[in-house]
Structure formats: structure tokens, C-alpha cells
Design an enzyme around this catalytic site. Sequence first.
Site, mmCIF file in Angstrom:
data_model
loop_
_atom_site.group_PDB
_atom_site.id
_atom_site.type_symbol
_atom_site.label_atom_id
_atom_site.label_comp_id
_atom_site.label_asym_id
_atom_site.label_seq_id
_atom_site.Cartn_x
_atom_site.Cartn_y
_atom_site.Cartn_z
ATOM 1 N N GLU A 29 0.849 -1.189 0.000
ATOM 2 C CA GLU A 29 0.000 0.000 0.000
ATOM 3 C C GLU A 29 0.885 1.239 0.000
ATOM 4 O O GLU A 29 1.784 1.374 0.838
ATOM 5 C CB GLU A 29 -0.939 0.055 1.207
ATOM 6 C CG GLU A 29 -1.870 1.268 1.113
ATOM 7 C CD GLU A 29 -2.740 1.510 2.337
ATOM 8 O OE1 GLU A 29 -3.673 2.334 2.236
ATOM 9 O OE2 GLU A 29 -2.476 0.904 3.401
ATOM 10 N N ASP A 104 -2.875 11.852 -3.610
ATOM 11 C CA ASP A 104 -3.017 13.292 -3.843
ATOM 12 C C ASP A 104 -3.119 13.549 -5.354
ATOM 13 O O ASP A 104 -2.217 13.183 -6.107
ATOM 14 C CB ASP A 104 -1.811 14.027 -3.267
ATOM 15 C CG ASP A 104 -2.024 15.533 -3.171
ATOM 16 O OD1 ASP A 104 -2.760 16.081 -4.018
ATOM 17 O OD2 ASP A 104 -1.472 16.149 -2.248
ATOM 18 N N LYS A 108 -3.349 21.472 -9.307
ATOM 19 C CA LYS A 108 -2.801 22.706 -9.883
ATOM 20 C C LYS A 108 -1.758 22.392 -10.950
ATOM 21 O O LYS A 108 -0.966 21.461 -10.814
ATOM 22 C CB LYS A 108 -2.185 23.578 -8.789
ATOM 23 C CG LYS A 108 -3.208 24.138 -7.801
ATOM 24 C CD LYS A 108 -2.549 25.047 -6.779
ATOM 25 C CE LYS A 108 -3.574 25.617 -5.810
ATOM 26 N NZ LYS A 108 -2.956 26.494 -4.790
ATOM 27 N N ASP A 140 -11.468 10.121 -5.524
ATOM 28 C CA ASP A 140 -12.726 10.861 -5.645
ATOM 29 C C ASP A 140 -12.582 11.999 -6.656
ATOM 30 O O ASP A 140 -13.460 12.836 -6.782
ATOM 31 C CB ASP A 140 -13.153 11.418 -4.282
ATOM 32 C CG ASP A 140 -12.159 12.425 -3.726
ATOM 33 O OD1 ASP A 140 -10.982 12.369 -4.120
ATOM 34 O OD2 ASP A 140 -12.553 13.267 -2.894
ATOM 35 N N THR A 176 -12.153 2.872 4.266
ATOM 36 C CA THR A 176 -11.659 3.524 5.474
ATOM 37 C C THR A 176 -12.710 4.494 5.997
ATOM 38 O O THR A 176 -13.688 4.802 5.309
ATOM 39 C CB THR A 176 -10.360 4.294 5.182
ATOM 40 O OG1 THR A 176 -10.649 5.346 4.264
ATOM 41 C CG2 THR A 176 -9.301 3.370 4.577
ATOM 42 N N LYS A 177 -12.510 5.005 7.193
ATOM 43 C CA LYS A 177 -13.486 5.919 7.790
ATOM 44 C C LYS A 177 -13.624 7.202 6.971
ATOM 45 O O LYS A 177 -14.701 7.787 6.885
ATOM 46 C CB LYS A 177 -13.125 6.236 9.238
ATOM 47 C CG LYS A 177 -11.828 6.995 9.443
ATOM 48 C CD LYS A 177 -11.607 7.282 10.928
ATOM 49 C CE LYS A 177 -10.335 8.084 11.157
ATOM 50 N NZ LYS A 177 -10.110 8.378 12.599
ATOM 51 N N GLU A 179 -13.214 7.410 3.651
ATOM 52 C CA GLU A 179 -13.987 7.066 2.461
ATOM 53 C C GLU A 179 -15.476 7.001 2.781
ATOM 54 O O GLU A 179 -16.307 7.493 2.011
ATOM 55 C CB GLU A 179 -13.513 5.727 1.906
ATOM 56 C CG GLU A 179 -14.194 5.324 0.619
ATOM 57 C CD GLU A 179 -13.592 4.070 0.018
ATOM 58 O OE1 GLU A 179 -14.243 3.503 -0.883
ATOM 59 O OE2 GLU A 179 -12.494 3.665 0.443
#
Length: 305
Positions: A29, A104, A108, A140, A176-177, A179
Site C-alpha cells: 500500500e 493526492d 494545480k 474521488d 476507510t473511515k 472514504e
Amino acid sequence: MDIGLDWRELDKPVDWEKIFGNKNPVDCEIGFGNGEFLIKKSKLHPERNFFGIDYSIESFRRAKKAIEKENIPAIKIVCLEAKAAFIVLVPEKSLSHIYLNFPDPWPKKKHYKNKLLDREFLTIAASCSTDKGKIIVATDDPFYRDFILEEIASVHLWQSLFHKGWTNELSDHFSTKYEKKWRNEGKDIFYMMLQKKAEPDISFRMREYKIPVKIYLPGFSLSKLKKFRGESICEKDSVSKLLKITEKKNDLTLIVFLKDDTLIRKAELNIGEKEKNKWELTIPEKLFRTRSLKNFVKALKTLYK
């Protein structure tokens, strides 16, 4: 072996059997955050080993504490930039799955080069993946999703396992929390599963140079060394620079900036007077000897010719 590993102490590339104590398949991961995903995945798949990479020292500390609390020896983590970890530590054809949960997107334009899943990293990941190995991405950001699909098409090493390149639902995926929070806020989540289809014809393995531990510096002069401080020594993607000199009797400690691609470090070297007017540079035995260090040593020796 400890859960939180110091990459500087490891073999390069690493020996997974030596690290985990078994020959189980290894999944990775990138960006493990608090370790929640690694812990859940390891509990669901005790027959696999998990290797986590994260550049944040705070994430490393939090995840290490959480994994130790769960007492899961099948998880090992390092604090290192992802590309550097792959070209320095990860052996070729050794990873079954590579997970990236919400990397990430660097939206920009000036940060465009920071996007991890570009064609270069996809090529590196292919060289480190087993036959038919997979990359599983959750994001997302629809623009990052499309960027990844464009990069995949350009390298011809990966194929999407979804008809349109992504899906909004993925079975056997642990959310995950964060998400779950984003889903509750109505955000769309895009899952991508890429399978390796070809071997790259180029290697990105970072070379290690043969540089001795002890190097004699004939004609050494402290005044010349001080003038050398702050000077950048550059070659391709490698940069080295003497940042600081600490004096203590006949012993000098040098703090040196070393950059090779995305591997960025500060190294501590020593110059000591072993006999009268006989000065010697000492390089730590376990310091990874990259091009930037080679160039720094060469420039230092040239200084006293």
C-alpha cells in the site's frame, strides 16, 4: 523484525523472505495513513504479507503504533517517498497487488509533475509487479481518474479490468473511515483495477556505487572546505551540497544534502586528522552510495588536488 523499518538499514533491494520470515505473496500500500487499510487487509488475508510506504513521519508513527497494538507481524512499513522506495527497495517482479487509496491528485498545473501515477511510475510499478500483478486505485477526483487512464494508454503495460476504466463499486474493498465520510457527503468514488499485461523494456533501479568507508584527503585545508560550503554539485537528477560544518578539535562533522531523483536525504560525514597533517574522510558503512554522494566525494577530492 520490527514492524516499522528503517530503510537505510535494509538490503537494496530487500529480501522479502528475510523481512517477513516466509515466502508468502507480498502486497503493497502506498500512502498507508493511520494503517487502517493495512490492518484490515492483513486480517482478511493472513496468507499474504503487506508492505506499506508513506512519506509522512507522523503517519509512520501512528500506523506503527496501531499495527503493533494489533500484533500483526505480516505488516512492515517504511517512511520513504513512493518512487524512491520502488527503485531502491522493491525487488523486480515481487509485488502481487499495489494499493493506492486516494492519492493526492495535485490538481494545480504547477504541481502536475508531482502526480504519482504518471507513465514513469506505471513503468516502474510494472517492473516490480508479478505476472498479472494488479494496481488498485481509489480516488474521488474524476480528473485524476482520467489522467491515470491516459497514462496507462501511453505505456501499454497495464490493462483496466473494467470496461470503462473504472467503477463506482468494488467488491472485497475495505472502505476507510474517511472514504465512508466522503460517501455520506454524496461524493462519487472511482475504483480502478489495472492488471499487468507486459514487461517494461527499461529498468529504473537506482545504482549503488562502490565508495570506500575511508578516503584520504591530501593537502586538506579547512578554509577551502568552508568556501566549498553551499555549492551545489549537479548531474542529471542528482544534487549534492555541503550544508554545515561542525568543528571539534581535530574532528569535523559535515552535514551533506543528497538528492537522487525523489530520494532526498541529509547525511553526516566525518573528516578527522588521524596523524599530523593527514586528514581522512569517513563515510558511514550503511550510507546508500548513490550518484550524488559519488559526485560530492569527487568534488571534495578535487578541492585538494
